[in-house]
Design an enzyme around this catalytic site. Sequence first.
Site, PDB file in Angstrom:
ATOM      1  N   GLY A  18       1.206  -1.191  -0.255  1.00  0.00           N
ATOM      2  CA  GLY A  18       0.013  -0.081   0.310  1.00  0.00           C
ATOM      3  C   GLY A  18       0.856   1.711  -0.022  1.00  0.00           C
ATOM      4  N   THR A  19       1.976   1.202  -0.723  1.00  0.00           N
ATOM      5  CA  THR A  19       3.091   2.228  -0.539  1.00  0.00           C
ATOM      6  C   THR A  19       2.040   3.273  -1.272  1.00  0.00           C
ATOM      7  OG1 THR A  19       4.013   2.170  -2.602  1.00  0.00           O
ATOM      8  CG2 THR A  19       5.255   1.567  -0.271  1.00  0.00           C
ATOM      9  N   ASN A  20       1.297   2.871  -2.651  1.00  0.00           N
ATOM     10  CA  ASN A  20       0.137   3.901  -3.449  1.00  0.00           C
ATOM     11  C   ASN A  20      -0.825   4.570  -2.726  1.00  0.00           C
ATOM     12  OD1 ASN A  20       1.603   4.136  -5.930  1.00  0.00           O
ATOM     13  ND2 ASN A  20       1.890   1.886  -6.303  1.00  0.00           N
ATOM     14  N   MET A  97      -4.353  -6.926  -6.581  1.00  0.00           N
ATOM     15  CA  MET A  97      -3.544  -7.861  -7.895  1.00  0.00           C
ATOM     16  C   MET A  97      -4.652  -9.268  -7.678  1.00  0.00           C
ATOM     17  SD  MET A  97      -0.857  -7.475  -8.333  1.00  0.00           S
ATOM     18  CE  MET A  97       0.727  -5.922  -7.491  1.00  0.00           C
ATOM     19  N   LEU A 100     -10.080  -8.331 -12.773  1.00  0.00           N
ATOM     20  CA  LEU A 100     -11.944  -8.558 -12.201  1.00  0.00           C
ATOM     21  C   LEU A 100     -12.564  -9.206 -13.984  1.00  0.00           C
ATOM     22  CD1 LEU A 100     -11.292  -4.872 -11.541  1.00  0.00           C
ATOM     23  CD2 LEU A 100     -12.208  -5.998  -9.842  1.00  0.00           C
ATOM     24  N   HIS A 116       0.125   0.486 -13.434  1.00  0.00           N
ATOM     25  CA  HIS A 116       1.249  -0.005 -13.454  1.00  0.00           C
ATOM     26  C   HIS A 116       2.247   1.093 -13.612  1.00  0.00           C
ATOM     27  CE1 HIS A 116       1.963  -3.622 -16.016  1.00  0.00           C
ATOM     28  NE2 HIS A 116       2.445  -2.820 -16.401  1.00  0.00           N
ATOM     29  N   GLU A 154     -11.244  -3.433 -21.302  1.00  0.00           N
ATOM     30  CA  GLU A 154     -11.142  -4.848 -20.853  1.00  0.00           C
ATOM     31  C   GLU A 154      -9.746  -5.537 -21.665  1.00  0.00           C
ATOM     32  OE1 GLU A 154     -14.110  -3.040 -21.274  1.00  0.00           O
ATOM     33  OE2 GLU A 154     -15.250  -4.113 -22.823  1.00  0.00           O
ATOM     34  N   GLU A 184       9.079   5.665  -6.157  1.00  0.00           N
ATOM     35  CA  GLU A 184       9.609   7.282  -5.224  1.00  0.00           C
ATOM     36  C   GLU A 184       9.380   8.553  -6.887  1.00  0.00           C
ATOM     37  OE1 GLU A 184      12.342   5.224  -2.318  1.00  0.00           O
ATOM     38  OE2 GLU A 184      13.439   6.769  -3.823  1.00  0.00           O
ATOM     39  N   GLU A 187       5.051   6.772  -9.537  1.00  0.00           N
ATOM     40  CA  GLU A 187       3.863   6.092  -9.302  1.00  0.00           C
ATOM     41  C   GLU A 187       2.901   6.818  -8.572  1.00  0.00           C
ATOM     42  OE1 GLU A 187       3.864   2.222  -8.662  1.00  0.00           O
ATOM     43  OE2 GLU A 187       5.092   1.591  -9.392  1.00  0.00           O
TER      44      GLU A 187
HETATM   45  C1  GAR Z   1       3.048  -1.031  -6.979  1.00  0.00           C
HETATM   46  O1  GAR Z   1       4.318  -1.254  -8.199  1.00  0.00           O
HETATM   47  C2  GAR Z   1       2.167  -1.174  -8.686  1.00  0.00           C
HETATM   48  O2  GAR Z   1       2.308  -0.111  -9.633  1.00  0.00           O
HETATM   49  C3  GAR Z   1       1.949  -2.822  -8.896  1.00  0.00           C
HETATM   50  O3  GAR Z   1       1.598  -3.624  -7.370  1.00  0.00           O
HETATM   51  C4  GAR Z   1       2.961  -2.121  -6.153  1.00  0.00           C
HETATM   52  C5  GAR Z   1       2.158  -2.399  -5.306  1.00  0.00           C
HETATM   53  O4  GAR Z   1       2.590  -1.642  -4.606  1.00  0.00           O
HETATM   54  N1  GAR Z   1       0.913  -2.744  -9.684  1.00  0.00           N
HETATM   55  C6  GAR Z   1       1.012  -3.244 -10.660  1.00  0.00           C
HETATM   56  O5  GAR Z   1       1.464  -4.259 -11.293  1.00  0.00           O
HETATM   57  C7  GAR Z   1      -0.602  -3.810 -11.525  1.00  0.00           C
HETATM   58  N2  GAR Z   1      -0.375  -4.250 -12.608  1.00  0.00           N
HETATM   59  P1  GAR Z   1       1.963  -1.089  -3.461  1.00  0.00           P
HETATM   60  O6  GAR Z   1       1.081  -2.036  -2.998  1.00  0.00           O
HETATM   61  O7  GAR Z   1       3.177  -0.705  -1.760  1.00  0.00           O
HETATM   62  O8  GAR Z   1       1.117   0.578  -3.590  1.00  0.00           O
END
Ligand code: GAR
Length: 207
Positions: A18-20, A97, A100, A116, A154, A184, A187
Amino acid sequence: MLNGERKLRVAVLVSGGGTNLQAILDATKNGLIQNAELSLVLSNNPAAYALQRAQRAGVPTVVLSRRELGGQEQFEAAMIRVLEDCGIDLIVLAGFMTILSEDFIRRYDHRILNVHPSLIPAFCGKGFYGLRVHEEALARGVKLSGATVHFVNEIPDGGEIIAQKAVEVLPGDTPELLQRRVMEQAEWILLPRAIETVARQWMKIGQ
Ligand code: GAR
């Protein structure tokens, strides 16, 4: 806030660290996000650290397990109930992850954002997620990678692109180092900005 109208209600869907999500929480706190409010964090994984981040910030959380609910259809039906109960306008996939269905995606046309960790159309699509994306980028020897925020349709990672940012690949990079730099430098900046951009557009057209 635009014209004193209500804010866009956002649900962030997570599975892991969950850093995003944290970047969205921070951007809300420091005023970068003004026209959207984080109304719900939904996880398919009860152990996701993202849930603790949400709870610390006082954001309501829900955990739904596909296995416990009996399958994909029941899982999505439960998600839709929760999203509707919370009056969610926009869904943000931030390291969610799980697959859907097309039905779910069509229901929320142009109302689901995804971040992404590559410059789409490179290193994306089915099977490209998390660290795997950076492993492939390093194996291919690219000198630039980055991140993309896009609407979800889709086609896996095939929806309309909202924002992209390039990040340098450096000599000696490991997948973990590259992942951290992409987070950093790209994203954590792009995703909160994209939410605010979408919220402003949304408020302007009064959906
Ligand atoms: C992030 O790097 C995100 O871009 C990636 O998973 C990570 C989640 O990190 N998502 C994908 O690869 C989707 N195809 P987070 O839980 O620390 O936010």
